[in-house]
Design a protein around this motif. Structure first.
Motif, PDB file in Angstrom:
ATOM      1  N   ARG A 188       0.816  -1.205   0.000  1.00 38.35           N
ATOM      2  CA  ARG A 188       0.000   0.000   0.000  1.00 38.35           C
ATOM      3  C   ARG A 188       0.851   1.257   0.000  1.00 38.35           C
ATOM      4  O   ARG A 188       0.318   2.363   0.018  1.00 38.35           O
ATOM      5  CB  ARG A 188      -0.910  -0.006   1.225  1.00 38.35           C
ATOM      6  CG  ARG A 188      -2.326  -0.417   0.941  1.00 38.35           C
ATOM      7  CD  ARG A 188      -2.987   0.572   0.038  1.00 38.35           C
ATOM      8  NE  ARG A 188      -4.380   0.271  -0.247  1.00 38.35           N
ATOM      9  CZ  ARG A 188      -5.082   0.948  -1.172  1.00 38.35           C
ATOM     10  NH1 ARG A 188      -4.521   1.892  -1.878  1.00 38.35           N
ATOM     11  NH2 ARG A 188      -6.336   0.643  -1.391  1.00 38.35           N
ATOM     12  N   SER A 189       2.165   1.097   0.019  1.00 32.79           N
ATOM     13  CA  SER A 189       3.017   2.283  -0.014  1.00 32.79           C
ATOM     14  C   SER A 189       4.306   1.953  -0.741  1.00 32.79           C
ATOM     15  O   SER A 189       4.725   0.795  -0.847  1.00 32.79           O
ATOM     16  CB  SER A 189       3.327   2.776   1.406  1.00 32.79           C
ATOM     17  OG  SER A 189       4.250   1.909   2.043  1.00 32.79           O
ATOM     18  N   GLY A 236      -1.390   5.946  -6.178  1.00 34.58           N
ATOM     19  CA  GLY A 236      -1.745   5.640  -4.786  1.00 34.58           C
ATOM     20  C   GLY A 236      -3.161   5.131  -4.599  1.00 34.58           C
ATOM     21  O   GLY A 236      -3.565   4.847  -3.478  1.00 34.58           O
ATOM     22  N   GLU A 239       6.674   0.029   1.428  1.00 40.77           N
ATOM     23  CA  GLU A 239       6.356  -1.401   1.483  1.00 40.77           C
ATOM     24  C   GLU A 239       6.792  -2.095   0.194  1.00 40.77           C
ATOM     25  O   GLU A 239       7.245  -3.240   0.218  1.00 40.77           O
ATOM     26  CB  GLU A 239       4.841  -1.596   1.679  1.00 40.77           C
ATOM     27  CG  GLU A 239       4.334  -1.235   3.066  1.00 40.77           C
ATOM     28  CD  GLU A 239       2.804  -1.220   3.158  1.00 40.77           C
ATOM     29  OE1 GLU A 239       2.298  -0.876   4.242  1.00 40.77           O
ATOM     30  OE2 GLU A 239       2.120  -1.543   2.162  1.00 40.77           O
TER      31      GLU A 239
END
Lengths: 469, 469
Positions: free
Chosen positions: B166-167, B244, B170
């Motif tokens: 999710r980032s 995102g 990560e």
């Protein structure tokens, strides 16, 4: 032994500011032998206080602070759990306690993939229920208010009329359509990931509509006609959708409804209900909650339990394991509609499972009830010691003999130097006399602002936080 | 009668450029009496061509173009389906055919909330399986490669080692971790919502690794060490996550695997398998697919069917209704791992259900097989008439007596004036002789560029589209 992880929603999904205090409600769950993981060093005063109530010796617990990551010690950096240094520390703690084979359960406040990886690195993934699902981001699926609506609709569980929107244009269409058919002339806009009403905004056409008791931190008075709707979304689509990251829920507003919930545990073998309770909002903030649920008719209780069970079974069917909470409204016609599921350790579990049952034992005679209050934004509590001193002076501290009185639920850590402490505290009470008197006495001591000085939307009183994951 | 909606993934989730041609594969599904809804006026030449194969008289169909919306007639604007003018038209068409009671099914290529609203407005929501679920955005839940990994893991269905990110941070962690443990030194990055490998990027350390046959349009050679990983994500996180909006899947790359699929229908009463097939990639593009599935061992077939059935049951359990496709890889050790589920009408359904079974009747003696090819980017086909003329001249047009030959699957609409037409076409063939000869003869006619002139990632040959929803 168990491993208890005091985490919160992954910052990559929703970045909370400072969860040090709220995550230390973890202490209520601790049993002798447990290993606790926090984002920060424990608040020793609160730790001693909580353990004095549960009777767990401090010496029987191992408490580890995960290494500070991208958010220092304010949030648990999910990557910290599997940093080589921390894994070494955790393995050593495990070995001292009998090794991985001695772990009976991994329990986390939020079902993060990082907890699954942590458990796998310690060779105890099989002790984290749902590990395979959570390791692949399943926690996000079960904690999304848009997904909830689809899953509830599929399960045939009643929900309010509403839509899930993926674009600004869809939001305008949906708002127009729902306002046309809504008797109240009002709708609620919900962020997919938020809690305690902080991600909700109420859109009303009628400025006289009573909305104080509603779980929607934000309020917007629509100017008449199509222009008002377009103007609202021009201003708020980015907020509501997290800059387009999430679907946005828009539902008709049901005036005069009561907010209740029903919680469950979802295991591989099935689901079972754990407790029901009531949420009360004041100034559109979550003010307090009461367990066990009282003052509802049998049909309402049955509808809440049945709908919640169907939801729990649905969430279990796609892979969720652990505690979950189904939120609902009891409408003025006494029908029950569900509003969201939080598939995580809720802000209620420590109240009913630990404070109400373990400490107070509410079901024993004479029967007791527990309410948990947020310190209102109009109060000024400088610190934990001052609050405890006031409890002693007023005789409001919890008394194990009468099984009534105040139990603070979490540390009182000011969010900024000199800022008032915000926290939650329980009052155990006799249902025959209620909790108003105790709350009022504390108010006499700590209220420094008139309630009207607090802007419900913008916190112009003191800065306010919400305590949920 | 049925209502068939020729739609595609909602543009608010993924905005495709121009779906006019691909959505007209809808004609293959038409039966006498049906009402078809398109985003554009039908391509009459292709319509006549398709109906000549299925034997449905043009006069027995009602075909409506939804009003042009935000994308003109290139995409179906979901809001157009419920515009008052279109609803009036649709109601009139329904009344002429016996009214809402005469509708036996609403069938849509993509399970959009707009179709559920359209059906509700026509009082036939109960004829759209899963309407309540889809009305609340359920279509998105079942068509997300990140959700797939969590759901598959929960169902105990084998997947490749990988993570859902999710980032940016990560993604870097996951790439490092997966490259360390991946035998191939390569990983695949997948957008949550895309199709036919167009949203996949292969990250390889070894430039010599054979990747031509892989379903990953984009390729990146990592520079050695940590820097290469960070540099890649600096450049590609925004692409992979849709700025995102979506989780990103990162999986280890399995060299030398075969791409296969198993499809199902999920109904209220249960699920059942509908067909299995094979996908073949050339130059990392989806080149062709073959039905029914051949050249696999019985254990592979059983593993594919069993895993796919578990996935279908999982998707059914949370509310999905309709056709769905479980994609898998047969690894070099003959194990089967699943890679995604597309819970929508796939790009295979018209091939096996309509062309292979209805038109060709592949199971009859002598047995036949069907391959569907994409016109390769190195070919130059000016238009539909030229292609049909070439089929006639070469004797490759489908012959109902031999039950072999070419059937074009969709209209050939150039994406820009003067650009070559890109489309898909089937070849029905005798399994004993195969399809290479027919394909080669067409290549002699239409190939104008050497295959090496086409950059697999960037389409420097001719612009290429992918045909999936």
């Amino acid at each position: 032994m168990r491993i208890l992880v005091g985490n919160h929603i992954d910052p990559s999904i929703r970045e909370r500011g400072d969860m040090r205090a709220w995550t230390q409600r973890l202490f209520w769950f601790a049993r002798p032998g447990d290993l606790l993981v926090l984002c920060c060093e424990p608040d020793e005063a609160f730790l001693d206080y909580a353990l004095a109530h549960t009777g767990v010796p401090r010496s029987k617990l191992t408490i580890l602070a995960a290494p500070a990551g991208a958010w220092d010690d304010r949030l648990l950096d999910p990557a910290s759990l599997t940093s080589p240094a921390f894994l070494k520390t955790a393995r050593a703690a495990l070995d001292a306690a009998g090794g991985p084979g001695a772990v009976s359960e991994v329990f986390a406040l939020w079902p993060s993939a990082s907890v699954a990886r942590f458990a796998a690195a310690l060779d105890i993934a099989h002790r984290f229920p749902g590990a395979a699902f959570f390791a692949q981001g399943g926690g996000e699926i079960g904690n999304n208010k848009a997904n909830f609506r689809a899953l509830a609709a599929a399960a045939g569980v009643p929900i309010l009329p509403g839509r899930v929107c993926r674009s600004h244009a869809e939001a305008i269409d949906a708002t127009r359509e729902l306002l046309e058919t809504s008797g109240s002339g009002a709708v609620v806009v919900k962020q997919a990931h938020n809690g305690a009403g902080v991600g909700n905004q109420l859109l009303v056409r009628d400025p006289q509509l009573a909305v104080d008791h509603v779980g929607a931190r934000h309020l917007h008075h629509l100017t008449p006609g199509e222009t008002g709707i377009a103007a609202y979304w021009e201003q708020r689509w980015a907020w509501a959708s997290g800059d387009g990251r999430w679907p946005v829920v828009i539902e008709t507003f049901a005036p005069g409804a009561d907010a209740v919930y029903s919680e469950y545990y979802a295991a591989a073998t099935g689901t079972w209900p754990t407790e029901m309770g009531r949420l009360l909002y004041v100034g559109r903030r979550l003010s307090h909650q009461v367990v066990p649920l009282d003052e509802v008719s049998d049909p309402v209780r049955t509808a809440l339990l049945d709908g919640g069970t169907r939801l729990a079974e649905t969430y279990r069917a796609f892979g969720y394991r652990g505690h979950l909470s189904a939120d609902a409204l009891v409408l003025s016609d006494q029908s029950v509609v569900f509003t969201e599921v939080n598939a995580q350790v809720s802000g209620s579990l420590h109240i009913y499972q630990q404070v109400a049952r373990r400490v107070v034992d509410v079901a024993a005679a004479p029967r007791r009830q527990v309410v948990e209050y947020h310190v209102p934004p109009s109060w000024m509590v400088p610190d934990f010691a001052t609050f405890l001193a006031a409890l002693d002076e007023t005789g409001l501290a919890y008394d194990p003999h009468t099984r009534t009185g105040v139990i603070v639920s979490m540390p009182a850590i000011p969010l900024a130097p000199g800022a008032p402490a915000q926290f939650v505290f329980c009052i155990a009470y006799d249902p025959a006399t209620g909790y108003d008197h105790a709350f009022a006495r504390l108010g006499e001591r700590f209220q420094t602002l008139p309630a009207t000085a607090v802007d419900a939307s913008e916190h112009v009183g003191y800065a306010a936080v919400s305590f949920s994951s």
